[in-house]
Scaffold this motif. Structure first.
Motif, PDB file in Angstrom:
ATOM      1  N   ILE A   1       0.886  -1.176  -0.026  1.00 49.72           N
ATOM      2  CA  ILE A   1      -0.014   0.116   0.127  1.00 49.72           C
ATOM      3  C   ILE A   1       1.027   1.154   0.084  1.00 49.72           C
ATOM      4  CG2 ILE A   1      -1.736   1.396   1.333  1.00 49.72           C
ATOM      5  CD1 ILE A   1      -2.656  -1.398   2.444  1.00 49.72           C
ATOM      6  N   LYS A   2       0.513   1.954  -0.891  1.00 47.96           N
ATOM      7  CA  LYS A   2       1.379   3.599  -1.085  1.00 47.96           C
ATOM      8  C   LYS A   2       0.323   4.648  -1.077  1.00 47.96           C
ATOM      9  CE  LYS A   2       5.243   5.942  -3.365  1.00 47.96           C
ATOM     10  NZ  LYS A   2       6.159   5.793  -4.540  1.00 47.96           N
ATOM     11  N   ILE A   3       0.430   5.029   0.046  1.00 48.29           N
ATOM     12  CA  ILE A   3      -0.691   6.131   0.399  1.00 48.29           C
ATOM     13  C   ILE A   3      -0.301   7.326  -0.564  1.00 48.29           C
ATOM     14  CG2 ILE A   3      -1.833   7.589   1.731  1.00 48.29           C
ATOM     15  CD1 ILE A   3      -2.640   4.745   2.291  1.00 48.29           C
ATOM     16  N   PRO A   4      -0.906   8.246  -1.402  1.00 48.98           N
ATOM     17  CA  PRO A   4      -0.512   9.040  -2.291  1.00 48.98           C
ATOM     18  C   PRO A   4      -0.074  10.481  -1.707  1.00 48.98           C
ATOM     19  CG  PRO A   4      -2.591   8.180  -3.078  1.00 48.98           C
ATOM     20  CD  PRO A   4      -2.340   7.571  -1.750  1.00 48.98           C
ATOM     21  N   LYS A   5       0.809  11.158  -2.207  1.00 44.67           N
ATOM     22  CA  LYS A   5       1.085  12.334  -1.502  1.00 44.67           C
ATOM     23  C   LYS A   5      -0.018  13.228  -1.491  1.00 44.67           C
ATOM     24  CE  LYS A   5       6.162  12.109  -3.154  1.00 44.67           C
ATOM     25  NZ  LYS A   5       7.031  12.758  -3.910  1.00 44.67           N
ATOM     26  N   GLY A   6      -0.147  13.983  -0.556  1.00 44.50           N
ATOM     27  CA  GLY A   6      -1.300  15.057  -0.398  1.00 44.50           C
ATOM     28  C   GLY A   6      -2.314  14.436   0.554  1.00 44.50           C
ATOM     29  N   VAL A   7      -2.328  13.163   0.568  1.00 41.49           N
ATOM     30  CA  VAL A   7      -3.614  12.566   1.453  1.00 41.49           C
ATOM     31  C   VAL A   7      -3.035  12.975   2.750  1.00 41.49           C
ATOM     32  CG1 VAL A   7      -4.396  10.350   2.419  1.00 41.49           C
ATOM     33  CG2 VAL A   7      -3.887  10.644   0.176  1.00 41.49           C
ATOM     34  N   LYS A   8      -4.122  13.627   3.784  1.00 35.43           N
ATOM     35  CA  LYS A   8      -3.966  14.218   4.899  1.00 35.43           C
ATOM     36  C   LYS A   8      -4.412  13.148   6.045  1.00 35.43           C
ATOM     37  CE  LYS A   8      -4.153  18.759   3.590  1.00 35.43           C
ATOM     38  NZ  LYS A   8      -2.881  19.649   3.960  1.00 35.43           N
ATOM     39  N   HIS A   9      -5.553  12.407   5.774  1.00 37.67           N
ATOM     40  CA  HIS A   9      -6.238  11.517   6.737  1.00 37.67           C
ATOM     41  C   HIS A   9      -6.541  10.137   6.544  1.00 37.67           C
ATOM     42  CE1 HIS A   9      -9.069  10.526  10.103  1.00 37.67           C
ATOM     43  NE2 HIS A   9      -9.834  10.246   9.181  1.00 37.67           N
ATOM     44  N   ILE A  10      -6.262   9.131   7.240  1.00 36.25           N
ATOM     45  CA  ILE A  10      -6.758   7.807   6.771  1.00 36.25           C
ATOM     46  C   ILE A  10      -7.771   7.486   8.022  1.00 36.25           C
ATOM     47  CG2 ILE A  10      -5.870   5.324   6.642  1.00 36.25           C
ATOM     48  CD1 ILE A  10      -3.386   6.563   5.839  1.00 36.25           C
ATOM     49  N   GLY A  11      -8.727   7.002   7.600  1.00 33.22           N
ATOM     50  CA  GLY A  11     -10.102   6.594   8.411  1.00 33.22           C
ATOM     51  C   GLY A  11      -9.750   5.357   8.924  1.00 33.22           C
ATOM     52  N   ALA A  12     -10.706   5.065  10.095  1.00 38.32           N
ATOM     53  CA  ALA A  12     -10.647   3.785  10.966  1.00 38.32           C
ATOM     54  C   ALA A  12     -11.069   2.653   9.886  1.00 38.32           C
ATOM     55  CB  ALA A  12     -11.810   3.934  11.921  1.00 38.32           C
ATOM     56  N   HIS A  13     -10.148   1.646  10.158  1.00 37.71           N
ATOM     57  CA  HIS A  13     -10.515   0.557   9.801  1.00 37.71           C
ATOM     58  C   HIS A  13     -10.336   0.245   7.973  1.00 37.71           C
ATOM     59  CE1 HIS A  13     -12.359  -0.953  13.436  1.00 37.71           C
ATOM     60  NE2 HIS A  13     -13.022  -0.094  13.233  1.00 37.71           N
ATOM     61  N   ALA A  14      -9.674   1.455   7.412  1.00 38.24           N
ATOM     62  CA  ALA A  14      -9.351   1.767   6.003  1.00 38.24           C
ATOM     63  C   ALA A  14      -8.928   0.652   5.451  1.00 38.24           C
ATOM     64  CB  ALA A  14      -8.517   3.072   5.655  1.00 38.24           C
ATOM     65  N   PHE A  15      -7.709   0.016   5.902  1.00 40.36           N
ATOM     66  CA  PHE A  15      -7.152  -1.065   5.415  1.00 40.36           C
ATOM     67  C   PHE A  15      -6.983  -2.449   6.245  1.00 40.36           C
ATOM     68  CE2 PHE A  15      -5.542   2.778   3.457  1.00 40.36           C
ATOM     69  CZ  PHE A  15      -5.754   2.389   2.014  1.00 40.36           C
ATOM     70  N   GLN A  16      -7.945  -2.487   7.340  1.00 41.11           N
ATOM     71  CA  GLN A  16      -7.777  -3.666   8.240  1.00 41.11           C
ATOM     72  C   GLN A  16      -8.185  -4.905   7.363  1.00 41.11           C
ATOM     73  OE1 GLN A  16     -10.463  -3.128  11.398  1.00 41.11           O
ATOM     74  NE2 GLN A  16      -9.493  -4.850  12.788  1.00 41.11           N
ATOM     75  N   TYR A  17      -7.448  -5.866   7.994  1.00 46.12           N
ATOM     76  CA  TYR A  17      -7.527  -7.225   7.282  1.00 46.12           C
ATOM     77  C   TYR A  17      -7.255  -7.276   5.881  1.00 46.12           C
ATOM     78  CZ  TYR A  17     -10.056  -8.539  11.384  1.00 46.12           C
ATOM     79  OH  TYR A  17     -10.218  -9.062  12.893  1.00 46.12           O
ATOM     80  N   CYS A  18      -6.547  -6.474   5.485  1.00 42.89           N
ATOM     81  CA  CYS A  18      -5.802  -6.516   4.026  1.00 42.89           C
ATOM     82  C   CYS A  18      -4.592  -7.564   4.016  1.00 42.89           C
ATOM     83  CB  CYS A  18      -5.089  -5.192   3.482  1.00 42.89           C
ATOM     84  SG  CYS A  18      -6.660  -4.211   2.918  1.00 42.89           S
ATOM     85  N   LEU A  19      -5.054  -8.770   4.220  1.00 42.83           N
ATOM     86  CA  LEU A  19      -4.074  -9.887   4.899  1.00 42.83           C
ATOM     87  C   LEU A  19      -2.430 -10.078   4.084  1.00 42.83           C
ATOM     88  CD1 LEU A  19      -6.616 -12.799   5.463  1.00 42.83           C
ATOM     89  CD2 LEU A  19      -5.786 -10.964   6.936  1.00 42.83           C
ATOM     90  N   TRP A  20      -2.786  -9.831   2.761  1.00 42.92           N
ATOM     91  CA  TRP A  20      -1.571 -10.146   2.120  1.00 42.92           C
ATOM     92  C   TRP A  20      -0.452  -8.735   1.675  1.00 42.92           C
ATOM     93  CZ3 TRP A  20      -0.627 -14.977   2.086  1.00 42.92           C
ATOM     94  CH2 TRP A  20      -1.751 -15.806   2.458  1.00 42.92           C
ATOM     95  N   VAL A  21      -0.924  -7.712   2.231  1.00 50.10           N
ATOM     96  CA  VAL A  21      -0.124  -6.522   2.149  1.00 50.10           C
ATOM     97  C   VAL A  21       1.262  -6.754   3.189  1.00 50.10           C
ATOM     98  CG1 VAL A  21       0.102  -4.191   2.854  1.00 50.10           C
ATOM     99  CG2 VAL A  21      -1.986  -5.051   1.931  1.00 50.10           C
ATOM    100  N   GLU A  22       2.266  -6.488   2.097  1.00 50.37           N
ATOM    101  CA  GLU A  22       3.460  -6.699   2.928  1.00 50.37           C
ATOM    102  C   GLU A  22       4.398  -5.335   3.322  1.00 50.37           C
ATOM    103  OE1 GLU A  22       5.791  -8.986   0.035  1.00 50.37           O
ATOM    104  OE2 GLU A  22       4.737 -10.914   0.655  1.00 50.37           O
ATOM    105  N   THR A  23       3.967  -4.342   2.399  1.00 52.19           N
ATOM    106  CA  THR A  23       4.594  -2.935   2.693  1.00 52.19           C
ATOM    107  C   THR A  23       3.554  -1.857   2.748  1.00 52.19           C
ATOM    108  OG1 THR A  23       6.701  -3.516   1.751  1.00 52.19           O
ATOM    109  CG2 THR A  23       6.368  -1.295   1.965  1.00 52.19           C
ATOM    110  N   ILE A  24       3.759  -0.978   3.550  1.00 52.92           N
ATOM    111  CA  ILE A  24       3.078   0.306   3.689  1.00 52.92           C
ATOM    112  C   ILE A  24       3.901   1.508   3.538  1.00 52.92           C
ATOM    113  CG2 ILE A  24       1.224   1.709   5.068  1.00 52.92           C
ATOM    114  CD1 ILE A  24       0.342  -0.976   6.502  1.00 52.92           C
ATOM    115  N   GLU A  25       3.655   2.402   2.812  1.00 56.51           N
ATOM    116  CA  GLU A  25       4.388   3.630   2.654  1.00 56.51           C
ATOM    117  C   GLU A  25       3.546   4.982   3.082  1.00 56.51           C
ATOM    118  OE1 GLU A  25       6.741   4.695  -0.772  1.00 56.51           O
ATOM    119  OE2 GLU A  25       7.434   2.610  -1.043  1.00 56.51           O
TER     120      GLU A  25
END
Length: 146
Positions: A1-25
């Motif tokens: 998951i690479k959150i785009p530049k400019g994003v200011k807020h990530i809401g509750a449970h937004a990516f919860q249980y995305c089981l196979w994700v290995e990296t978050i930026e």
């Protein structure tokens, strides 16, 4: 998951249980992340944050919840050069067992060059005030001294 530049807020449970994700930026623009936003990502290996002034987050943002028990994140956690102490002192982020600083990818001469030319460059804006000025020289000197 690479959150785009400019994003200011990530809401509750937004990516919860995305089981196979290995990296978050996470981009420098983030100002808040709600509970369980990245919770229960079982195969998470690394989190990279470009946030230079970390804000408090809930302990469960990156953790694994099992009933009432919460296991802290085990992923490697990389932060901008000179910010490790801030993360270690900030709620939620300090739950990562190991916090490492990324190499600084800009030097003092380059920052001075941008100031002298009156040009803006995001990479040289070390204190995120949307200007390249003497305050950025102060920031790089602090980083170099560490």
């Amino acid at each position: 998951i690479k959150i785009p530049k400019g994003v200011k807020h990530i809401g509750a449970h937004a990516f919860q249980y995305c089981l196979w994700v290995e990296t978050i930026e996470l981009p420098a623009s983030l100002t808040s992340i709600d509970e369980y936003a990245f919770g229960n990502i079982y195969y998470l290996e690394s989190v990279v944050s470009y946030i230079t002034n970390p804000f408090a987050i809930a302990d469960n943002v990156f953790g694994i919840a099992d009933g009432d028990a919460l296991t802290p994140p085990t992923a490697t956690f990389s932060v901008p050069a000179g910010t490790k102490g801030k993360y270690e002192a900030t709620a939620g982020w300090k739950e990562f067992p190991t916090i490492t600083e990324m190499d600084l990818d800009i030097d003092l001469d380059t920052i001075v060059g941008y100031i002298m030319a009156g040009e803006y460059n995001k990479k040289a804006d070390l204190n995120n005030d949307n200007k390249v000025n003497a305050a950025d020289i102060v920031e790089i000197v602090k980083i170099i001294k560490k």
